[in-house]
Design an enzyme around this catalytic site. Structure first.
Site, mmCIF file in Angstrom:
data_model
loop_
_atom_site.group_PDB
_atom_site.id
_atom_site.type_symbol
_atom_site.label_atom_id
_atom_site.label_comp_id
_atom_site.label_asym_id
_atom_site.label_seq_id
_atom_site.Cartn_x
_atom_site.Cartn_y
_atom_site.Cartn_z
ATOM 1 N N LYS A 139 -1.187 14.174 -8.166
ATOM 2 C CA LYS A 139 -0.914 13.501 -6.838
ATOM 3 C C LYS A 139 -1.665 12.250 -7.071
ATOM 4 O O LYS A 139 -1.321 11.212 -7.047
ATOM 5 C CB LYS A 139 -1.083 14.225 -5.720
ATOM 6 N N ASN A 140 -3.127 12.405 -7.248
ATOM 7 C CA ASN A 140 -4.006 11.285 -7.225
ATOM 8 C C ASN A 140 -3.893 10.360 -8.435
ATOM 9 O O ASN A 140 -4.516 9.128 -8.261
ATOM 10 C CB ASN A 140 -5.325 11.763 -6.840
ATOM 11 N N CYS A 200 -9.303 9.394 9.591
ATOM 12 C CA CYS A 200 -9.079 10.645 8.800
ATOM 13 C C CYS A 200 -9.978 11.569 9.156
ATOM 14 O O CYS A 200 -10.981 11.508 9.718
ATOM 15 C CB CYS A 200 -9.144 10.060 7.340
ATOM 16 N N ARG A 223 -13.760 7.013 6.129
ATOM 17 C CA ARG A 223 -13.092 6.241 4.926
ATOM 18 C C ARG A 223 -12.908 4.879 4.941
ATOM 19 O O ARG A 223 -11.649 4.481 4.962
ATOM 20 C CB ARG A 223 -11.903 7.248 4.359
ATOM 21 N N ASP A 279 -12.832 17.532 -3.529
ATOM 22 C CA ASP A 279 -11.502 18.360 -3.375
ATOM 23 C C ASP A 279 -11.364 19.509 -3.669
ATOM 24 O O ASP A 279 -10.558 20.195 -3.269
ATOM 25 C CB ASP A 279 -10.421 17.581 -4.056
ATOM 26 N N ARG A 325 1.665 17.795 1.508
ATOM 27 C CA ARG A 325 1.488 16.381 1.096
ATOM 28 C C ARG A 325 0.951 16.311 -0.236
ATOM 29 O O ARG A 325 1.011 15.609 -1.048
ATOM 30 C CB ARG A 325 0.228 15.832 1.959
HETATM 31 C C1 EPZ Z 1 -9.768 9.509 -3.465
HETATM 32 O O1 EPZ Z 1 -9.849 9.175 -1.922
HETATM 33 C C2 EPZ Z 1 -8.927 10.544 -3.484
HETATM 34 N N1 EPZ Z 1 -7.636 10.395 -2.802
HETATM 35 C C3 EPZ Z 1 -9.302 11.798 -2.580
HETATM 36 O O2 EPZ Z 1 -8.330 13.003 -2.556
HETATM 37 C C4 EPZ Z 1 -10.711 12.267 -3.056
HETATM 38 O O3 EPZ Z 1 -11.261 13.171 -2.177
HETATM 39 C C5 EPZ Z 1 -11.492 10.912 -3.087
HETATM 40 O O4 EPZ Z 1 -11.018 9.952 -3.784
HETATM 41 C C6 EPZ Z 1 -13.038 11.445 -3.744
HETATM 42 O O5 EPZ Z 1 -12.728 11.968 -5.007
HETATM 43 C C7 EPZ Z 1 -6.540 9.485 -3.725
HETATM 44 O O6 EPZ Z 1 -7.030 9.520 -5.059
HETATM 45 C C8 EPZ Z 1 -5.395 9.146 -3.155
HETATM 46 P P1 EPZ Z 1 -13.288 7.228 -2.253
HETATM 47 P P2 EPZ Z 1 -10.599 7.696 -1.846
HETATM 48 O O7 EPZ Z 1 -13.012 5.705 -2.035
HETATM 49 O O8 EPZ Z 1 -10.623 6.823 -2.925
HETATM 50 C C9 EPZ Z 1 -16.724 5.655 0.642
HETATM 51 C C10 EPZ Z 1 -6.945 14.305 -1.714
HETATM 52 O O9 EPZ Z 1 -7.375 15.495 -1.062
HETATM 53 N N2 EPZ Z 1 -16.263 4.387 0.776
HETATM 54 O O10 EPZ Z 1 -13.714 7.575 -3.632
HETATM 55 O O11 EPZ Z 1 -10.114 7.380 -0.456
HETATM 56 C C11 EPZ Z 1 -15.835 6.741 1.368
HETATM 57 O O12 EPZ Z 1 -16.153 6.540 2.832
HETATM 58 C C12 EPZ Z 1 -7.911 13.282 -1.416
HETATM 59 O O13 EPZ Z 1 -6.247 14.345 -2.648
HETATM 60 C C13 EPZ Z 1 -16.676 3.327 1.318
HETATM 61 O O14 EPZ Z 1 -17.684 3.310 1.925
HETATM 62 O O15 EPZ Z 1 -12.174 8.036 -1.949
HETATM 63 C C14 EPZ Z 1 -16.509 8.280 0.831
HETATM 64 O O16 EPZ Z 1 -17.472 8.347 1.530
HETATM 65 C C15 EPZ Z 1 -8.679 13.447 -0.135
HETATM 66 N N3 EPZ Z 1 -16.112 2.078 1.414
HETATM 67 C C16 EPZ Z 1 -16.801 7.645 -0.563
HETATM 68 O O17 EPZ Z 1 -16.813 6.222 -0.823
HETATM 69 C C17 EPZ Z 1 -14.900 1.904 0.506
HETATM 70 O O18 EPZ Z 1 -14.513 0.630 0.532
HETATM 71 C C18 EPZ Z 1 -15.654 8.046 -1.647
HETATM 72 O O19 EPZ Z 1 -14.678 7.519 -1.252
HETATM 73 C C19 EPZ Z 1 -14.335 2.836 -0.162
HETATM 74 C C20 EPZ Z 1 -14.912 4.212 -0.133
#
Ligand code: EPZ
Length: 417
Positions: free
Chosen positions: A22-23, A116, A121, A304, A396
Site C-alpha cells: 500500500k505505502n 489522526c 502528524r 507499523d 484501508r
Molecule cells: C508513512 O507515514 C506511512 N504512510 C505510515 O504508515 C508509517 O507509519 C510512517 O510513514 C512511518 O513509517 C504512508 O507511507 C502512506 P512520517 P508518514 O512523515 O509519511 C513527523 C500505515 O499504517 N513529521 O514518516 O505520514 C510525524 O509526526 C501508515 O500504513 C513531522 O513532524 O509518516 C511522525 O512523528 C500509518 N513533520 C514522524 O515525523 C512532517 O512534516 C514520522 O512521520 C512530517 C512528519
C-alpha cells in the site's frame, strides 16, 4: 459497519500470497501526475486507500483504467490543481499530490490533512522543503496554497525522518531546475521503490537507499510500466500470526530483505524463520520468549509492526518493553488488548508488557489500520470468540485479510453490518 469474528486456538498452516505494498503504491500512482502519457502499474493491492487515490487523481483530470491488480493512469489531461477536503480527509497521504502538482501545473491548493488517531502528524517539513525549492507556500482557510513559476534545486535537511515528506519533495525536485540534495531522507523500501520508478521515467536520482538523495532536475519525464513491491507490513503481520498460533506457514511473493529487523526480532522470540528468495517459512516456537522493541526509521524496527508484536509479547513468557519513537499516540490498541486479558502498562511512549498464559476472546473495536490487524491476531491466539468492529480501518490497508487467514485454517468470518 462490518465486524470480523474470530474463533481462537487454531494453529495456522498452509500458504499465503502477499499483495503489493500500500505505502509504495500510493506515492507511485501519484507519480503518474509527473508525465503526460499512460503509466501502467501491476501488483497494485485492492484496497480502500487505492480507491481513494484513484478518486483523487481523477479529480485532478487523470484518466484511469483498472483491471483487478493492474492500474493504468494517464495524466495527459491534468487540469485541476485543487485537492478538496472531502477527498483529502479520507486519506492523509493525499498530501503527496502537492509536489507533483506544483511541478507540473506550477500551483496547487491541497486541503490540510485532518487529525489522526496515532498522532498530530504535521506536514511542516513537506511545506518547508517546497518553499526551499522556491515555491510560495501559504496556509489559507485549511488549505495549503503553493505556487512556483519554476522550482529550483536546493539543499534540504529533514529535522525528522519523514517517509511521505521525502517522497513529496523527491517528486517536486525531479522536474526542478538544477540539483536538489535531500539530507536525512527516509530510507524505507517504499521510498526506494518510488525513486526507482522515477528514474525509470527518466529522472536523475542518486544515493537511492541512503539518507542523502541527490536529484538532478530534468525537463520532462516519460510514462512507465512497473510492478509494485510486496507489502512488508502485511508480510510481518502473517509472520506474527504463525508465531502466535504455534503454526507453520509459507509466505509467497514477499521480499525478506525488507524485513531484516522484524525477522531478527521474531527469531529472538523463539520462532523459526527460513528464507528462500521471495518465499519465507515461519514456524511458531513451542514457547514465546519476551524481548524489548524500540521502533525506529528504516532499517530499524518499523512502527507499523509495533501493535502486532505487542500482541505476541502479551502472551510471551516474561516481561517485555516496547518503546514507540515515531508517533506520539500509537498505543491506542493497548486498552483493547487489555479487554482480552493482556497485562500492559503504558507510561509516555513506553509500554511494559507482562506476558499472560492466554488471552480471552471478547468484543473489541479497531481504531487505526495496524491496531485493527493486531486485534485480529489477538483473536487468533485467544481462547473463545473475539469480535472486531469498525473493520473499515482494516480494509484501508489489508487486501481480503479474513480470506487469507481462513485459507490458513483460521476460524474467521466477516459479518456484514
Ligand atoms: C508513512 O507515514 C506511512 N504512510 C505510515 O504508515 C508509517 O507509519 C510512517 O510513514 C512511518 O513509517 C504512508 O507511507 C502512506 P512520517 P508518514 O512523515 O509519511 C513527523 C500505515 O499504517 N513529521 O514518516 O505520514 C510525524 O509526526 C501508515 O500504513 C513531522 O513532524 O509518516 C511522525 O512523528 C500509518 N513533520 C514522524 O515525523 C512532517 O512534516 C514520522 O512521520 C512530517 C512528519
Amino acid at each position: 459497519m462490518d465486524k470480523i469474528v474470530v474463533e481462537g486456538g487454531y494453529p495456522l498452516k498452509g500458504e499465503v500470497r502477499i499483495s503489493g505494498a500500500k505505502n509504495a503504491a500510493l506515492p507511485i500512482l501519484v507519480s503518474s501526475l509527473l508525465t503526460d502519457g499512460p503509466c501502467t502499474y501491476s501488483n497494485v493491492p485492492v484496497l480502500k486507500d487505492i480507491e481513494s487515490t484513484k478518486e483523487l487523481l481523477i479529480n485532478h483530470g487523470a484518466r484511469i483504467e483498472t483491471d483487478q491488480h493492474t492500474v493504468t493512469i494517464d495524466a495527459g489531461g491534468l487540469n485541476n490543481s485543487e485537492a478538496p477536503y472531502d477527498l483529502v480527509r479520507k486519506m492523509r497521504a493525499s498530501i503527496l499530490v502537492l509536489g507533483p502538482l506544483v511541478a507540473r501545473l506550477k500551483k496547487a491548493r491541497v486541503s490540510l490533512p485532518g487529525g489522526c488517531s496515532i498522532g498530530a502528524r504535521p506536514i511542516n517539513l513537506h511545506l518547508k522543503g517546497l518553499a526551499a525549492l522556491g515555491a510560495k507556500v501559504e496556509l489559507i482557510h485549511g488549505y495549503v496554497e503553493a505556487s512556483a513559476a519554476k522550482l529550483r534545486g536546493a539543499e534540504i535537511f529533514f529535522d525528522t525522518v519523514t517517509v511521505t515528506g521525502t517522497e513529496n519533495l523527491m517528486m517536486a525536485a525531479v522536474l526542478a531546475e538544477g540539483i536538489t540534495l535531500l539530507r536525512n531522507a527516509a530510507r524505507e523500501p517504499e521510498v526506494t521503490a518510488l525513486a526507482d520508478v522515477l528514474n525509470k521515467m527518466g529522472a536523475k536520482i542518486e544515493g537511492i537507499g541512503t539518507s542523502v538523495l541527490k536529484i538532478t532536475g530534468v525537463p520532462a519525464l516519460k510514462p512507465v510500466s512497473v510492478s509494485i513491491i510486496p507489502d512488508r507490513i502485511e508480510t510481518g503481520t502473517f509472520m506474527v500470526s504463525a508465531a502466535l498460533s504455534g503454526g507453520d506457514i509459507k509466505i509467497l511473493d514477499c521480499e525478506p530483505t525488507h524485513l531484516e529487523s522484524v525477522i531478527h526480532k521474531l527469531r529472538l522470540t523463539g520462532s523459526e524463520v527460513k528464507i528462500d528468495g521471495n518465499t519465507m517459512t515461519v514456524k511458531g516456537g513451542d514457547k514465546i520468549t519476551s524481548i524489548d522493541i524500540k521502533t525506529m526509521p528504516y532499517p530499524g524496527f518499523p512502527t507499523d509492526m509495533q501493535a502486532q508484536f505487542m500482541v505476541l509479547l502479551s502472551v510471551a513468557k516474561g516481561f517485555s518493553v516496547i518503546t514507540e519513537t515515531i508517533f506520539e499516540n500509537r498505543f491506542i490498541h493497548v486498552s483493547e488488548l487489555k479487554r482480552l486479558g493482556a497485562d500492559i502498562k503504558v507510561s509516555g511512549n513506553t509500554a511494559m508488557i507482562t506476558g499472560v498464559p492466554k488471552l480471552m476472546g471478547a468484543p473489541v473495536m479497531a481504531t487505526d489500520l495496524r491496531a485493527s490487524a493486531s486485534l485480529i491476531l489477538a483473536g487468533l491466539a485467544a481462547s473463545g470468540t473475539t469480535e472486531v468492529s469498525r473493520v473499515y480501518h482494516l480494509d484501508r490497508g489489508y487486501e481480503a485479510i479474513e480470506k487469507k487467514f481462513a485459507s490458513l485454517g483460521a476460524k474467521i468470518k466477516r459479518v456484514k453490518a
